[in-house]
Design a protein around this motif. Structure first.
Motif, PDB file in Angstrom:
ATOM      1  N   LEU A 174      93.402  56.372 -66.370  1.00 50.73           N
ATOM      2  CA  LEU A 174      92.289  55.961 -65.507  1.00 50.73           C
ATOM      3  C   LEU A 174      91.336  55.003 -66.220  1.00 50.73           C
ATOM      4  O   LEU A 174      90.915  53.994 -65.654  1.00 50.73           O
ATOM      5  N   ASP A 175      91.014  55.303 -67.468  1.00 49.18           N
ATOM      6  CA  ASP A 175      90.086  54.434 -68.200  1.00 49.18           C
ATOM      7  C   ASP A 175      90.676  53.042 -68.409  1.00 49.18           C
ATOM      8  O   ASP A 175      89.974  52.037 -68.266  1.00 49.18           O
ATOM      9  N   ALA A 176      91.960  52.979 -68.725  1.00 50.12           N
ATOM     10  CA  ALA A 176      92.601  51.670 -68.919  1.00 50.12           C
ATOM     11  C   ALA A 176      92.629  50.894 -67.596  1.00 50.12           C
ATOM     12  O   ALA A 176      92.353  49.691 -67.560  1.00 50.12           O
ATOM     13  N   ALA A 177      92.931  51.585 -66.511  1.00 48.07           N
ATOM     14  CA  ALA A 177      92.976  50.909 -65.206  1.00 48.07           C
ATOM     15  C   ALA A 177      91.593  50.393 -64.822  1.00 48.07           C
ATOM     16  O   ALA A 177      91.448  49.270 -64.312  1.00 48.07           O
ATOM     17  N   LEU A 178      90.558  51.193 -65.082  1.00 50.66           N
ATOM     18  CA  LEU A 178      89.198  50.759 -64.715  1.00 50.66           C
ATOM     19  C   LEU A 178      88.716  49.611 -65.607  1.00 50.66           C
ATOM     20  O   LEU A 178      87.992  48.722 -65.142  1.00 50.66           O
ATOM     21  N   THR A 179      89.141  49.601 -66.863  1.00 50.19           N
ATOM     22  CA  THR A 179      88.822  48.459 -67.735  1.00 50.19           C
ATOM     23  C   THR A 179      89.439  47.193 -67.151  1.00 50.19           C
ATOM     24  O   THR A 179      88.809  46.132 -67.073  1.00 50.19           O
ATOM     25  N   SER A 180      90.671  47.326 -66.707  1.00 47.74           N
ATOM     26  CA  SER A 180      91.397  46.209 -66.108  1.00 47.74           C
ATOM     27  C   SER A 180      90.699  45.715 -64.829  1.00 47.74           C
ATOM     28  O   SER A 180      90.539  44.518 -64.606  1.00 47.74           O
ATOM     29  N   VAL A 181      90.270  46.662 -64.007  1.00 44.35           N
ATOM     30  CA  VAL A 181      89.562  46.308 -62.759  1.00 44.35           C
ATOM     31  C   VAL A 181      88.268  45.581 -63.099  1.00 44.35           C
ATOM     32  O   VAL A 181      87.949  44.533 -62.512  1.00 44.35           O
ATOM     33  N   ALA A 188      98.259  47.580 -65.779  1.00 45.18           N
ATOM     34  CA  ALA A 188      98.350  46.373 -66.609  1.00 45.18           C
ATOM     35  C   ALA A 188      98.083  45.126 -65.766  1.00 45.18           C
ATOM     36  O   ALA A 188      98.918  44.234 -65.668  1.00 45.18           O
ATOM     37  N   LEU A 189      96.917  45.077 -65.139  1.00 52.30           N
ATOM     38  CA  LEU A 189      96.567  43.919 -64.305  1.00 52.30           C
ATOM     39  C   LEU A 189      96.418  42.693 -65.205  1.00 52.30           C
ATOM     40  O   LEU A 189      95.841  42.790 -66.284  1.00 52.30           O
ATOM     41  N   ALA A 190      96.930  41.566 -64.742  1.00 50.25           N
ATOM     42  CA  ALA A 190      96.826  40.341 -65.555  1.00 50.25           C
ATOM     43  C   ALA A 190      96.469  39.167 -64.651  1.00 50.25           C
ATOM     44  O   ALA A 190      97.169  38.158 -64.597  1.00 50.25           O
ATOM     45  N   PHE A 191      95.351  39.326 -63.924  1.00 48.48           N
ATOM     46  CA  PHE A 191      94.961  38.272 -62.988  1.00 48.48           C
ATOM     47  C   PHE A 191      93.911  37.329 -63.571  1.00 48.48           C
ATOM     48  O   PHE A 191      93.436  36.437 -62.905  1.00 48.48           O
ATOM     49  N   GLY A 192      93.502  37.588 -64.786  1.00 52.20           N
ATOM     50  CA  GLY A 192      92.494  36.706 -65.381  1.00 52.20           C
ATOM     51  C   GLY A 192      91.102  37.260 -65.186  1.00 52.20           C
ATOM     52  O   GLY A 192      90.799  37.935 -64.194  1.00 52.20           O
ATOM     53  N   GLN A 193      90.269  36.957 -66.171  1.00 45.44           N
ATOM     54  CA  GLN A 193      88.878  37.419 -66.200  1.00 45.44           C
ATOM     55  C   GLN A 193      88.128  36.910 -64.965  1.00 45.44           C
ATOM     56  O   GLN A 193      88.219  35.731 -64.637  1.00 45.44           O
ATOM     57  N   ALA A 194      87.408  37.791 -64.299  1.00 48.38           N
ATOM     58  CA  ALA A 194      86.509  37.428 -63.182  1.00 48.38           C
ATOM     59  C   ALA A 194      87.232  36.662 -62.074  1.00 48.38           C
ATOM     60  O   ALA A 194      86.655  35.790 -61.439  1.00 48.38           O
ATOM     61  N   SER A 195      88.498  36.983 -61.838  1.00 46.62           N
ATOM     62  CA  SER A 195      89.285  36.218 -60.876  1.00 46.62           C
ATOM     63  C   SER A 195      89.153  36.720 -59.434  1.00 46.62           C
ATOM     64  O   SER A 195      89.624  36.062 -58.514  1.00 46.62           O
ATOM     65  N   HIS A 196      88.502  37.872 -59.225  1.00 51.85           N
ATOM     66  CA  HIS A 196      88.388  38.415 -57.863  1.00 51.85           C
ATOM     67  C   HIS A 196      86.968  38.895 -57.558  1.00 51.85           C
ATOM     68  O   HIS A 196      86.248  39.335 -58.449  1.00 51.85           O
ATOM     69  N   ASP A 197      86.609  38.780 -56.277  1.00 50.52           N
ATOM     70  CA  ASP A 197      85.273  39.217 -55.840  1.00 50.52           C
ATOM     71  C   ASP A 197      85.286  40.679 -55.401  1.00 50.52           C
ATOM     72  O   ASP A 197      84.246  41.344 -55.415  1.00 50.52           O
ATOM     73  N   VAL A 198      86.434  41.148 -54.958  1.00 49.26           N
ATOM     74  CA  VAL A 198      86.558  42.535 -54.486  1.00 49.26           C
ATOM     75  C   VAL A 198      87.904  43.083 -54.961  1.00 49.26           C
ATOM     76  O   VAL A 198      88.921  42.384 -54.887  1.00 49.26           O
ATOM     77  N   VAL A 199      87.896  44.314 -55.471  1.00 53.91           N
ATOM     78  CA  VAL A 199      89.154  45.012 -55.762  1.00 53.91           C
ATOM     79  C   VAL A 199      89.180  46.287 -54.914  1.00 53.91           C
ATOM     80  O   VAL A 199      88.210  47.057 -54.898  1.00 53.91           O
ATOM     81  N   LEU A 200      90.280  46.480 -54.197  1.00 54.62           N
ATOM     82  CA  LEU A 200      90.461  47.659 -53.342  1.00 54.62           C
ATOM     83  C   LEU A 200      91.481  48.602 -53.970  1.00 54.62           C
ATOM     84  O   LEU A 200      92.504  48.149 -54.494  1.00 54.62           O
ATOM     85  N   ALA A 201      91.200  49.894 -53.900  1.00 56.16           N
ATOM     86  CA  ALA A 201      92.137  50.891 -54.450  1.00 56.16           C
ATOM     87  C   ALA A 201      92.125  52.110 -53.528  1.00 56.16           C
ATOM     88  O   ALA A 201      91.237  52.960 -53.641  1.00 56.16           O
ATOM     89  N   LEU A 205      87.165  41.708 -61.985  1.00 56.71           N
ATOM     90  CA  LEU A 205      86.067  41.434 -61.052  1.00 56.71           C
ATOM     91  C   LEU A 205      85.109  40.387 -61.603  1.00 56.71           C
ATOM     92  O   LEU A 205      84.765  40.394 -62.791  1.00 56.71           O
ATOM     93  N   ALA A 206      84.629  39.516 -60.726  1.00 53.22           N
ATOM     94  CA  ALA A 206      83.549  38.592 -61.075  1.00 53.22           C
ATOM     95  C   ALA A 206      82.249  39.394 -61.164  1.00 53.22           C
ATOM     96  O   ALA A 206      82.128  40.455 -60.533  1.00 53.22           O
ATOM     97  N   PRO A 207      81.260  38.912 -61.939  1.00 51.45           N
ATOM     98  CA  PRO A 207      79.968  39.610 -61.972  1.00 51.45           C
ATOM     99  C   PRO A 207      79.420  39.781 -60.558  1.00 51.45           C
ATOM    100  O   PRO A 207      79.469  38.849 -59.749  1.00 51.45           O
ATOM    101  N   GLY A 208      78.939  40.971 -60.243  1.00 58.21           N
ATOM    102  CA  GLY A 208      78.441  41.252 -58.895  1.00 58.21           C
ATOM    103  C   GLY A 208      79.552  41.636 -57.915  1.00 58.21           C
ATOM    104  O   GLY A 208      79.278  42.004 -56.772  1.00 58.21           O
ATOM    105  N   GLY A 209      80.802  41.562 -58.371  1.00 58.44           N
ATOM    106  CA  GLY A 209      81.939  41.888 -57.500  1.00 58.44           C
ATOM    107  C   GLY A 209      82.012  43.373 -57.179  1.00 58.44           C
ATOM    108  O   GLY A 209      81.422  44.202 -57.873  1.00 58.44           O
TER     109      GLY A 209
END
Ligand SMILES: C[S@@+](CC[C@H](N)C(=O)[O-])C[C@H]1O[C@@H](n2cnc3c(N)ncnc32)[C@H](O)[C@@H]1O
Length: 233
Positions: free
Chosen positions: A142-149, A119-132, A153-157
Motif C-alpha cells: 500500500l505504501d509503495a502504491a500510494l508513493t506512486s500515486v 509500479a506506475l510509470a506515467f511520469g511525475q505530475a502527469s495526471h490531475d486525478v487518480v481513481l482507485a 499526481l500534479a500538485p493540487g491533484g
C-alpha cells in the motif's frame, strides 16, 4: 508489507509479498475476468452516487488515471467529464474485455492499458486525478502504491478511492475465510486495513483528506469513498 501502514495480509501464501511479478498478480483476475464482467453491480444506487460524485470532481481539462479498472465499467460510465482518461489494470484479460466494450461504443478520450498499480510509470505530475475503485486492498504494498500515486499526481491533484476496509469487517473474514479461500484459489491475496489506517496512510503520503463519504444503500457500508488532494497549488 512495509512498516509504514498498519495492515496485515489475509493470506498464508509465501508468494504474497511485495515483489510478486505482475503476471502472478494478474493470474487470479485473468481467470475470473469473463465472470466478473457478467456479474451485476450489487448496489446500483450506491454505485450511481459514487459515479455522480466522481464526475462532479473531474473537469473537462483533467488528465485522469484509473488504477485497477477491471473491465472498464466505471471508465466507460464516467465519460465525457474529463479531458483524457487512461484506465489501467494488471490483468490483460480484464483489459481485453474493457477494450471490447470500448470498441462497441467508442469514446475518443478513453484508452485502456495493462499496468501494475504497484509500479506506475506515467511520469511525475502527469495526471490531475487518480481513481482507485475496489483495488487498494489488492495491491502488494500500500505504501509503495500510494508513493506512486502521489508522484503521478500534479500538485493540487485529486486521489479518489473507494476500497473495502477488510479489517473493519467481521474478523473471521480476514483471519480465516480469506486465507482459506486463497489457499484453494478462490480469492487473491488481500491487505486488511481499517478506514482510519487508510486515511493515515494517505495523509502520510502527502495526500490531504478532503472528504470521506459512504454511498452504500444496502447494509453497513465499509467501503469509504475518500477524496484526497496532493499538497501544492
Ligand atoms: C475487485 S476488481 C475492481 C474492478 C473495478 N475497479 C471495479 O470497481 O469494478 C479489482 C481489480 O483490480 C485489479 N488489480 C489487482 N491487483 C492489481 C495491481 N497490482 N495493479 C493493478 N490492478 C490490479 C484486478 O485485476 C481487478 O480487475
Amino acid at each position: 508489507m512495509t512498516s509504514g501502514t498498519r495492515h496485515t495480509r489475509a493470506s498464508s501464501s509465501p508468494t504474497a509479498t511485495a515483489d510478486r511479478p505482475a503476471a502472478a498478480k494478474a493470474r487470479f483476475w485473468d481467470k475470473i475476468a469473463r465472470k466478473y464482467a457478467a456479474d451485476p453491480v450489487t448496489d446500483m444506487a450506491g454505485y450511481e452516487t459514487t459515479l455522480a460524485r466522481a464526475r462532479a470532481l473531474i473537469a473537462p481539462t483533467h488528465r485522469v488515471l484509473e488504477i485497477g479498472c477491471g473491465t472498464g465499467t466505471t471508465a466507460l460510465r464516467l465519460g465525457p467529464c474529463y479531458g483524457h482518461l487512461v484506465a489501467t489494470d494488471v490483468s490483460a484479460e480484464m483489459i481485453a474485455i474493457a477494450r471490447e466494450k470500448l470498441a462497441a461504443a467508442p469514446q475518443p478520450n478513453l484508452e485502456f492499458q495493462v499496468v501494475d498499480a504497484d509500479a506506475l510509470a506515467f511520469g511525475q505530475a502527469s495526471h490531475d486525478v487518480v481513481l482507485a475503485f475496489n483495488v487498494l486492498h489488492l495491491v502488494s504494498d500500500l505504501d509503495a502504491a500510494l508513493t506512486s500515486v502521489e508522484n503521478t499526481l500534479a500538485p493540487g491533484g485529486l486521489f479518489i478511492s473507494k476500497t473495502p476496509c477488510i479489517a473493519d469487517m467481521n474478523p473471521l473474514l480476514g483471519k480465516v475465510l480469506l486465507p482459506v479461500m486463497r489457499l484453494v484459489g478462490k480469492a487473491p491475496p488481500v491487505l486488511c486495513f481499517r478506514a482510519p489506517d487508510l486515511q493515515a496512510a494517505l495523509t502520510r503520503h502527502g495526500l490531504e483528506i478532503v472528504a470521506v463519504e459512504y454511498h452504500g444503500t444496502k447494509g453497513k457500508d465499509l467501503r469509504p469513498f475518500i477524496v484526497a488532494r496532493k499538497r501544492g497549488s
